[in-house]
Design a protein around this motif. Sequence first.
Motif, PDB file in Angstrom:
ATOM      1  N   ALA A 164       9.385  34.065  36.300  1.00 48.17           N
ATOM      2  CA  ALA A 164      10.334  32.971  36.576  1.00 48.17           C
ATOM      3  C   ALA A 164       9.591  31.655  36.808  1.00 48.17           C
ATOM      4  O   ALA A 164       9.996  30.581  36.330  1.00 48.17           O
ATOM      5  N   ALA A 165       8.475  31.740  37.577  1.00 44.99           N
ATOM      6  CA  ALA A 165       7.701  30.524  37.868  1.00 44.99           C
ATOM      7  C   ALA A 165       7.078  29.961  36.592  1.00 44.99           C
ATOM      8  O   ALA A 165       7.052  28.743  36.375  1.00 44.99           O
ATOM      9  N   ALA A 166       6.569  30.856  35.762  1.00 44.53           N
ATOM     10  CA  ALA A 166       5.944  30.419  34.503  1.00 44.53           C
ATOM     11  C   ALA A 166       6.967  29.788  33.582  1.00 44.53           C
ATOM     12  O   ALA A 166       6.696  28.781  32.905  1.00 44.53           O
ATOM     13  N   LYS A 167       8.131  30.409  33.588  1.00 42.65           N
ATOM     14  CA  LYS A 167       9.192  29.883  32.730  1.00 42.65           C
ATOM     15  C   LYS A 167       9.587  28.481  33.192  1.00 42.65           C
ATOM     16  O   LYS A 167       9.799  27.570  32.376  1.00 42.65           O
ATOM     17  N   LYS A 168       9.656  28.305  34.480  1.00 42.20           N
ATOM     18  CA  LYS A 168      10.037  27.009  35.026  1.00 42.20           C
ATOM     19  C   LYS A 168       8.965  25.962  34.741  1.00 42.20           C
ATOM     20  O   LYS A 168       9.245  24.816  34.367  1.00 42.20           O
ATOM     21  N   ALA A 169       7.722  26.395  34.882  1.00 42.17           N
ATOM     22  CA  ALA A 169       6.610  25.469  34.624  1.00 42.17           C
ATOM     23  C   ALA A 169       6.575  25.075  33.158  1.00 42.17           C
ATOM     24  O   ALA A 169       6.295  23.919  32.803  1.00 42.17           O
TER      25      ALA A 169
END
Length: 483
Positions: free
Chosen positions: A172-177
Amino acid sequence: MRREKLIKWIVMFFAAMLLFTFLSRAADSVTVAQVQASGVQNQLIVHEVSGNGTIEGTEEQAVFTLEGQKVEQVLVQEGEAVEEGQVLLTVLDSSIQESIDAKQDEIEEKELAVSDLESQKAVEEQKKANEALRAQQDLDTAVGNGDINIANARNELNIARQRLADYRAAKAAAKKAEEQRKKQQNEDEFSDSADFTDGSDLKDGTGESTENPYLDSTTEQALADDVRAKQDALNQIIMSRNQEVTAADRARQDAALPTPQDSTGSNLERELENLKEELGQLQTLLQNRGEVKAPADGVVKSLSVSTGGQTTGEAAAVLYKLTGEMRMTGIIQKDDLEYVDAGTEVTLKNSRGLTEENARVLSVQEDASAPGSFIITVSVPEGDFAVGENVDFTVKKENGPYTCCVPLSALYGNPGQQYVFVLDTEDTALGEVQTARKVDVTVKEQNETRAALQEGTLSADQKVITGSDREIEDGSRVRLRDS
């Protein structure tokens, strides 16, 4: 002269007539039956049944001795009066000693059997206790091991779940970044008016692809599959643990069950006690020189042993007690049954001339050993009679009264075709003569001396012939003998 002859002839005639009369009467007295006669009477017909019986007691006492002993001598007889302590019979000392030796051997065998059984019982109890202890230990082990296995499996499941959660958070964090980076890039490119074909082939400042590794769905699926596998493993471990614990607990419960009831020991103890009691009785009998004595005063009713025989489990003797109500037993025949009923009064008489008139019949039963004979049992009040005494009994039954009774000697013929002769008077040339007239009769009842005839057969003033010095027939001339 002629007159004298006439007188002479007249005298001779009358003399001849007188002579002929005497001769006729003499002949008549020789040829005519001499009879006895009696009138018809109003009487009872009494039936009498008599016989001989024995006075017995109503209370009995059995005398036992030990079984299997050889009888040396029987000292009493049935019907004999005995006193308390009197020797009834003796058994051989050698027979008693043999029984004592055999009984001691039996006691030794039983004692060994009891000892073996007690030892076996102690071993079984210890084995039972060990099984219960081990079953409890197995249960505790199954519970402990199962809890450890469940904890380990649950820990591995938690780790797998955490890995999946961490991966998904990183994703999720990678996707957001990535989205922010693309947004920033687009803004930069727009400001620089740079051309680009599409946003799928991004390059960093070095000119290489910037694809995010968390966007690979294969890794996430593998982590999710690992969680499911760990959950299945935990479930399986819980099921196995529950099954093992249940089996161990059932084994513990079975081991804790009480020992089944076994009466073998009690039976052996009881048999041993009986053997010791019998041994004591044998030793007492030997000390008493093998004498079996009467426990009380009485009369010997029966003996089941004989000199030279062997004792059995039955009573060696049965005594009548001398106190209390008595009874008499005797024998009557089948023809007498109709005159003897329960409750009928009986007269008893002994050889000393004493009489009892208040005895009554208790029962009448056929003698199984003598068909046609019947045993009469009579209740005898306490009095002058003694148990074992022989007495004569008489039972009387009165029927009637009947208005037409004649002596049995007046009766002729067979049953159903009987008749009597009555006296009649006839006028003849020789004057009045007596004749016998046959009269058919119906007999209602009779005994040994008299017969009761059907009413109306004879009138009260008629006389029946009861005896004759010769055979007579209907119409025979008879002469009534002077009383």
